[in-house]
Structures are given as C-alpha cells and as structure tokens.
Scaffold this motif. Structure first.
Motif, mmCIF file in Angstrom:
data_model
loop_
_atom_site.group_PDB
_atom_site.id
_atom_site.type_symbol
_atom_site.label_atom_id
_atom_site.label_comp_id
_atom_site.label_asym_id
_atom_site.label_seq_id
_atom_site.Cartn_x
_atom_site.Cartn_y
_atom_site.Cartn_z
ATOM 1 N N MET A 98 36.641 38.197 28.766
ATOM 2 C CA MET A 98 38.080 38.201 29.023
ATOM 3 C C MET A 98 38.413 38.838 30.364
ATOM 4 O O MET A 98 39.190 38.291 31.153
ATOM 5 N N TYR A 99 37.804 39.980 30.676
ATOM 6 C CA TYR A 99 38.128 40.667 31.917
ATOM 7 C C TYR A 99 37.482 39.994 33.127
ATOM 8 O O TYR A 99 38.018 40.065 34.234
ATOM 9 N N TYR A 100 36.354 39.339 32.922
ATOM 10 C CA TYR A 100 35.758 38.578 34.026
ATOM 11 C C TYR A 100 36.694 37.440 34.421
ATOM 12 O O TYR A 100 36.954 37.230 35.616
ATOM 13 N N ILE A 101 37.189 36.690 33.438
ATOM 14 C CA ILE A 101 38.090 35.567 33.733
ATOM 15 C C ILE A 101 39.374 36.078 34.371
ATOM 16 O O ILE A 101 39.918 35.434 35.285
ATOM 17 N N GLU A 102 39.855 37.223 33.952
ATOM 18 C CA GLU A 102 41.060 37.794 34.574
ATOM 19 C C GLU A 102 40.814 38.084 36.050
ATOM 20 O O GLU A 102 41.624 37.731 36.915
ATOM 21 N N LEU A 103 39.683 38.714 36.359
ATOM 22 C CA LEU A 103 39.378 39.046 37.750
ATOM 23 C C LEU A 103 39.075 37.797 38.574
ATOM 24 O O LEU A 103 39.244 37.806 39.791
ATOM 25 N N ALA A 104 38.649 36.726 37.922
ATOM 26 C CA ALA A 104 38.317 35.490 38.630
ATOM 27 C C ALA A 104 39.531 34.595 38.868
ATOM 28 O O ALA A 104 39.475 33.676 39.688
ATOM 29 N N THR A 105 40.638 34.866 38.151
ATOM 30 C CA THR A 105 41.799 33.976 38.238
ATOM 31 C C THR A 105 43.099 34.686 38.611
ATOM 32 O O THR A 105 44.014 34.051 39.142
ATOM 33 N N GLY A 106 43.217 35.969 38.306
ATOM 34 C CA GLY A 106 44.454 36.682 38.589
ATOM 35 C C GLY A 106 45.613 36.282 37.688
ATOM 36 O O GLY A 106 46.782 36.448 38.056
ATOM 37 N N LEU A 107 45.326 35.761 36.496
ATOM 38 C CA LEU A 107 46.398 35.363 35.584
ATOM 39 C C LEU A 107 47.197 36.584 35.132
ATOM 40 O O LEU A 107 46.686 37.697 35.067
#
Length: 270
Positions: A98-107
């Motif tokens: 979850m936090y990897y995808i957040e850092l990869a997308t800035g959602l």
C-alpha cells in the motif's frame, strides 16, 4: 431570515465541536479545521448569491463574515535516504504494498483506499482514479472525487506492476487494499498505521498527505516536468502545482543555471 450573526455563531460552533464523533478520532480535536469552515462558508455564499439572482433575498448574509484564518502547515517529505528504512519497516509491518503504491503515484489517501481491481490495468501499467473512500455521516463509504481533474489515469512502473500482482494474489476483495473484512479501509486507520511504521523505523512523524508531497518532490527533483507531475496529482492546473512546489523548482532552476554557466564558461575558454 438568515443573518450574518447566525452564520458567525454557526462557524464558531463548528470550529469548537463540529467533527463527527468516532472511535478512530478520539484523540483528534473536536472542531473542524479553518479550511473546512471556510469551504462551508463558500458553499453557503454561492447558495445565497443564487437566492439573490432569484429575487428571494436582497443581500448575501455571508458578506462581511469574519472567517477563521487558515493554518499554515509546513510541508514535510521523506528524504530519499529515508525511503529504504521506511519501506523496510512497512514490509515488516505487512503494509509494504500500500505505501509503495502511494509513493509511486502520489494519490490522495481516499483515492488510494478507493482503488478497485477493475481500475488497474496490469498489462498497460495504468491505474484509473475513479472514486475515493471517506467518512460520510460517521460511516466509511465510497464518495465522488474532489474535482473533475481528480478523475485521471496514472501510469505506474514495472516494479509497481509486480507489487500489485503479488497484492492481487493475497486479496479476495474488489478493493486493491481492503480491510480484514474485505471492505474499504478507514482513512483514520491508515494514518495510524503510517505513524506506527514511522515510529518503528525511527523516522519523524509526517501526515499521510506528506507521502503525496514526497512523490511530487522526488519526481520534480529527478527531472519529471511540472505538467506531468500536475496531471498525476490531479491538480486543476500546472500553475497550482508550480506554486505548491516552488521551492523544488527554484532549486532545479539554480542547478540548471549552474549547468549552463559551466557549459558557457567552457565554450568561452575554448
């Protein structure tokens, strides 16, 4: 007849105790933020302007209302050298994906929690941002996005695609990042989870929104153009993004100026 004094009393009440009572926010202030109260005033003002146009009232009661001053919150980010420690601890805590995808997308937080597998195209490496998860009357529920620009397509890299493939194998829910019951996760729970990971990693506390700032800052520092970053963030204009991250772009401009100076001095020397 609604008067300005009535609105002032309402705003004062909202500032002191307007937040919906819920278990996850027991430790948070009971009042709404100045920004939220100002947004409420804007909605009321628009409604009153419409009433004036319809000849229902003569004046707008919001005119002259003393609004609370906006609180300036300093932007914080996770420096690049701290990302490894953060992601390592996130993996140990079982929330790495979850936090990897957040850092990869800035959602935005709600956008991340609102992702469903139908929004993810693993073949093309894209995510469609179509909804958010929010608190509505105290209940965790799906809601429309913040603005029309928030509805967008976000590209993800090969590593993010592989991480999402692993996440899909582990979940049995329509949501990409579901709660233990399979439904959407509470936004408050995700924030508490973030603070636990940061504490265990020995890193300073930041807001969830600062993860979004981290994405934008790292992208801009590594040469991604402002228009692309603005589109990925779902901002209404590149100008807004430029204003928000002026400190980053100013630094990049200095580096560009130094680079050009070196090139030109070399040319003159030849």
């Amino acid at each position: 007849m609604l008067a300005g004094l009535d609105l002032q009393k309402l705003y004062k009440k909202l500032l002191s105790g307007g937040r919906v009572e819920r278990i996850e926010s027991k430790s948070q202030p009971k009042g709404l933020s100045a920004k939220t109260v100002r947004n409420i005033n804007q909605v009321i003002s628009s409604a009153m302007d419409f009433a004036i146009d319809q000849k229902l009232i003569a004046t707008n009661p919001t005119d002259g209302c003393a609004l609370p001053k906006l609180e300036h919150r300093e932007m914080k980010t996770l420096p690049a050298e701290q990302l490894a420690s953060f992601l390592h601890e996130a993996k140990e805590s079982g929330v790495f994906e979850m936090y990897y995808i957040e850092l990869a997308t800035g959602l935005r937080r709600g956008e991340l929690l609102g992702l469903k597998w139908e929004d993810v195209d693993l073949e093309r490496g894209t995510i469609q941002v179509r909804r958010q998860i929010a608190r509505i009357d105290g209940e965790v529920a799906e809601a429309p996005l913040k603005t029309k620009n928030s509805y967008r397509s976000v590209s993800i890299g090969a590593d993010a695609v592989e991480i999402l493939k692993e996440q899909k194998e582990k979940t049995n829910s329509e949501y990409v990042f579901p709660s233990p019951t399979g439904g959407p996760i509470s936004p408050d729970s995700v924030l508490h989870m973030l603070h636990r990971v940061l504490k265990r990693a020995g890193l300073p506390q930041i807001r969830f929104h600062d993860m979004r700032h981290t994405f934008a800052t790292v992208a801009l520092q590594n040469g991604v153009d402002i228009k692309t970053v603005s589109g990925m963030l779902g901002h209404y204009s590149a100008g807004f993004t430029l204003d928000t991250y002026a400190h980053v772009t100013t630094q990049a401009q200095r580096q560009a100026a130094d680079t050009m100076a070196n090139i030109l001095s070399g040319a003159v020397g030849n």
